[in-house]
Design an enzyme around this catalytic site. Structure first.
Site, PDB file in Angstrom:
ATOM      1  N   ASP A  69       0.662  -1.240  -0.050  1.00 36.60           N
ATOM      2  CA  ASP A  69       0.141  -0.173   0.157  1.00 36.60           C
ATOM      3  C   ASP A  69       0.890   1.319  -0.134  1.00 36.60           C
ATOM      4  O   ASP A  69       1.980   1.306   0.318  1.00 36.60           O
ATOM      5  CB  ASP A  69      -0.974  -0.037   1.197  1.00 36.60           C
ATOM      6  N   ASN A 138      -7.742  -2.747  14.388  1.00 31.50           N
ATOM      7  CA  ASN A 138      -9.145  -2.888  13.655  1.00 31.50           C
ATOM      8  C   ASN A 138      -9.301  -4.039  12.823  1.00 31.50           C
ATOM      9  O   ASN A 138     -10.318  -4.344  12.209  1.00 31.50           O
ATOM     10  CB  ASN A 138      -9.726  -1.725  13.140  1.00 31.50           C
ATOM     11  N   HIS A 140      -7.326  -4.643   9.903  1.00 33.68           N
ATOM     12  CA  HIS A 140      -6.956  -4.332   8.652  1.00 33.68           C
ATOM     13  C   HIS A 140      -5.759  -5.260   8.051  1.00 33.68           C
ATOM     14  O   HIS A 140      -4.818  -5.345   8.941  1.00 33.68           O
ATOM     15  CB  HIS A 140      -7.076  -2.927   8.259  1.00 33.68           C
ATOM     16  N   GLU A 145      -9.699  -1.879   5.214  1.00 32.07           N
ATOM     17  CA  GLU A 145     -10.411  -1.452   6.477  1.00 32.07           C
ATOM     18  C   GLU A 145     -11.618  -2.496   6.592  1.00 32.07           C
ATOM     19  O   GLU A 145     -12.151  -2.945   5.768  1.00 32.07           O
ATOM     20  CB  GLU A 145     -11.117  -0.180   6.657  1.00 32.07           C
TER      21      GLU A 145
HETATM   22  C1  F6R Z   1       1.487  -1.480   5.919  1.00 36.87           C
HETATM   23  C2  F6R Z   1       0.099  -2.135   6.084  1.00 36.87           C
HETATM   24  C3  F6R Z   1      -0.561  -2.132   7.318  1.00 36.87           C
HETATM   25  C4  F6R Z   1       0.302  -2.480   8.856  1.00 36.87           C
HETATM   26  C5  F6R Z   1      -0.667  -2.416   9.969  1.00 36.87           C
HETATM   27  C6  F6R Z   1       0.238  -2.727  11.250  1.00 36.87           C
HETATM   28  O1  F6R Z   1       2.133  -1.615   4.774  1.00 36.87           O
HETATM   29  O2  F6R Z   1      -0.364  -2.550   5.360  1.00 36.87           O
HETATM   30  O3  F6R Z   1      -1.524  -3.200   7.547  1.00 36.87           O
HETATM   31  O4  F6R Z   1       0.809  -3.737   8.666  1.00 36.87           O
HETATM   32  O5  F6R Z   1      -1.240  -1.039  10.047  1.00 36.87           O
HETATM   33  O6  F6R Z   1       0.837  -1.688  11.456  1.00 36.87           O
HETATM   34  P1  F6R Z   1       2.244  -1.566  12.549  1.00 36.87           P
HETATM   35  O7  F6R Z   1       3.207  -2.560  12.130  1.00 36.87           O
HETATM   36  O8  F6R Z   1       2.685  -0.186  12.381  1.00 36.87           O
HETATM   37  O9  F6R Z   1       1.368  -1.908  13.787  1.00 36.87           O
END
Ligand code: F6R
Length: 245
Positions: A69, A138, A140, A145
């Site tokens: 992303d 959440n 995701h 989301e």
């Molecule tokens: C990042 C991504 C997100 C993160 C998620 C956890 O490329 O796709 O889904 O993996 O938000 O983020 P952290 O590791 O910062 O808790």
């Protein structure tokens, strides 16, 4: 099919275990197509990959990577863009050919085209062999989301307030956190041949509990992984609901 779960003592052990498996796969298949994630969780793992590259010479010359992303509106040179993060955290320190590293563009005019192009690009490379994922509080995965269709391909999304709050720590203030992102879809992710989901920290405990309950629902995107035949969940004790009880 139950998810394969590996519990690590702490973040350091977690990062080492994931890196070890990645290194094994890269050595088995030097032309591997990797799917990569940003965020805090994989930083330790990337550090271990770099250390191994320097010490043992594991080569990325023929590796191709696709990131999950990117924020909409941030150019590649922005310190908080995921392209910048990947260069800084991994690509600049290994022998990967940058031309074979793909991150969706957050600064294009035509996002519909960018989404279709990104999806086609992955297909043209015969898909992702090994996808690394983190999870949002959440549920995701990527920036898919809660409520995202399990059939979704690469698309743009409106970020939930909880996601913007979670990520505000990287920005000067929450107002600077972009409101939209471009992300691989859930169907895109599910087409990967193998998936490693990496989870660390107390604040992810509830998400881990939901994931491991086995209930599959679009309200909790990561739950779809229960339908994939080859997922390993790496979790540290801080995030593991039944540890320390
Ligand atoms: C990042 C991504 C997100 C993160 C998620 C956890 O490329 O796709 O889904 O993996 O938000 O983020 P952290 O590791 O910062 O808790």
């Amino acid at each position: 099919m139950a998810l394969n779960v590996i519990v690590a003592k702490d973040y350091q052990e977690l990062s080492q275990k994931v890196a070890d498996l990645m290194i094994e796969r890269i050595r088995q298949n030097p032309e591997i197509k990797l799917g990569l994630a940003t965020g805090s969780t994989p930083v330790g793992m990337y550090r271990n990959l770099i250390e191994d590259h320097k010490k043992n010479g594991t080569s990325y010359k023929n590796v191709t990577s696709f990131n999950l992303d990117e924020y909409v509106g941030l150019p590649e040179t922005h310190l908080q863009s995921y392209r910048y993060f990947m260069n800084d955290t991994l690509f600049d320190h290994i022998d990967i050919n940058k031309e074979n590293t793909y991150v969706p563009r957050g600064d294009v005019d035509d996002f519909e085209k960018e989404c279709v192009d990104y999806e086609n690009l992955i297909e043209k490379h015969d898909g992702i062999d090994l996808q690394v994922l983190g999870i949002g509080t959440n549920g995701h995965i990527g920036f898919n989301e809660p409520g995202t269709s399990f059939d979704s391909k690469t698309h743009t999304v409106e970020l939930k307030p909880s996601t913007r709050e979670d990520n505000a720590r990287f920005f000067a203030s929450i107002d600077e956190v972009p409101t939209r992102a471009i992300t691989m879809g859930i169907d895109t992710i599910m087409k990967s041949k193998e998936i490693l989901l990496v989870i660390s920290g107390e604040n992810k405990k509830e998400a881990v509990e939901k994931l491991l309950s086995g209930e599959v629902s679009e309200d909790f995107p990561a739950s779809v992984l229960n339908n994939h035949p080859n997922v390993t969940v790496f979790v540290d004790e801080a995030a593991y609901p039944s540890a320390n009880k």
